[in-house]
Design an enzyme around this catalytic site. Structure first.
Site, PDB file in Angstrom:
ATOM      1  N   SER A 149       0.885  -1.885   0.084  1.00  0.00           N
ATOM      2  CA  SER A 149       0.359  -0.198  -0.007  1.00  0.00           C
ATOM      3  C   SER A 149       1.130   1.287  -0.320  1.00  0.00           C
ATOM      4  CB  SER A 149      -0.743   0.045   1.161  1.00  0.00           C
ATOM      5  OG  SER A 149      -1.637   0.942   1.369  1.00  0.00           O
ATOM      6  N   TYR A 162      -2.714  -1.067  10.243  1.00  0.00           N
ATOM      7  CA  TYR A 162      -2.430  -1.264   9.091  1.00  0.00           C
ATOM      8  C   TYR A 162      -1.048  -0.945   8.221  1.00  0.00           C
ATOM      9  CZ  TYR A 162      -4.269  -1.085   4.023  1.00  0.00           C
ATOM     10  OH  TYR A 162      -3.623  -1.546   2.356  1.00  0.00           O
TER      11      TYR A 162
END
Length: 257
Positions: A149, A162
């Protein structure tokens, strides 16, 4: 790239029933690979992916295993092996795409130990052991592609845990590239930004202002589509990317430049 650049290859795509994973499975199948579509719960969606690949004259099969529990990798590979005789002669695999993941987490003040453990179990532990236990099946010259990400390089404190999992995944990629290079196996991460998937539909598609704000973050001036990421994965899976390894490929459309 040739239209059937992955002809004769076998790919495993986790989280392959929806969003980015669905687009990756479709693309790899279109490029000639036999695709094992791994999914957690949505059997209908997984079957739809398999059927679409087959309609395009590809080969695919579905594997059900919910990641994040001890023994998940072993169960996933056992399911793969059960299909190997029919779909993957010799039981080997050429491409492993670790796409499945929990997409968000609470902020620092609100995060619980249970949530922390869960996001790391799915986003880090599962890919680690899927690769570890897949190595006897992974052919020389194979590909490992981890879906990371953009938050691994862009600070977003509201989803700190995350982001930490994706940083760990990128480090895992780096070490895999060094470890497996002598076998001609490449390992790379692909780091998307905001992508228009069902997961983001609640805030992204429902509010034009949110969509415009999301688009403004990217240098290319739009929100990413799952196919944008799938194209990068297809390149990394192909022989054209044989000299690329240990890299994090930015797939944010230039966000945070």
């Amino acid at each position: 790239m040739d239209a059937r650049a992955l002809e004769g290859k076998v790919a495993l795509v986790t989280g392959g029933s929806r969003g980015i994973g669905r687009a990756i499975a479709h693309r790899l199948g279109r490029d000639g690979a036999t695709v094992a579509v791994a999914y957690a719960r949505d059997e209908t969606a997984a079957k739809e992916v398999v059927e679409r690949i087959r309609e395009d004259d590809g080969r695919a099969f579905a594997l059900r295993e919910e990641l994040g529990r001890h023994g998940d990798a072993a169960r996933l590979w056992a399911a793969f092996d059960a299909h190997a005789e029919e779909y993957a002669p010799g039981g080997g695999v050429d491409i492993i795409v670790n796409n499945a993941g929990i997409g968000r987490s609470s902020d620092l003040a609100s995060l619980t130990e249970s949530e922390f453990d869960e996001v790391f179990a799915v986003n880090v532990r599962a890919p680690f052991f899927i690769v570890q236990q897949g190595l006897p099946r992974l052919r020389d010259g194979g590909r490992i592609i981890n879906i990371s990400s953009g938050v691994s390089r862009i600070a977003m404190p509201e989803i700190m845990a995350y982001g930490a999992t994706k940083g760990a995944l990128d480090n895992f990629t780096l070490n895999l590239a060094k470890e497996l290079g002598p076998r001609g196996i490449t390992a790379n991460s692909v780091a998307p930004g905001i992508i228009d998937t069902d997961v983001n539909a609640g805030w992204l598609r429902a509010d034009p202002r949110a969509a415009a704000q999301a688009a403004s973050l990217a240098a290319l001036g739009r929100v990413g589509q799952p196919e944008d990421v799938a194209g990068i994965v297809a390149f990394l899976a192909s022989d054209d990317a044989r000299w690329v390894t240990g890299r994090v490929i930015d797939a944010t459309g230039g966000s945070g430049l």
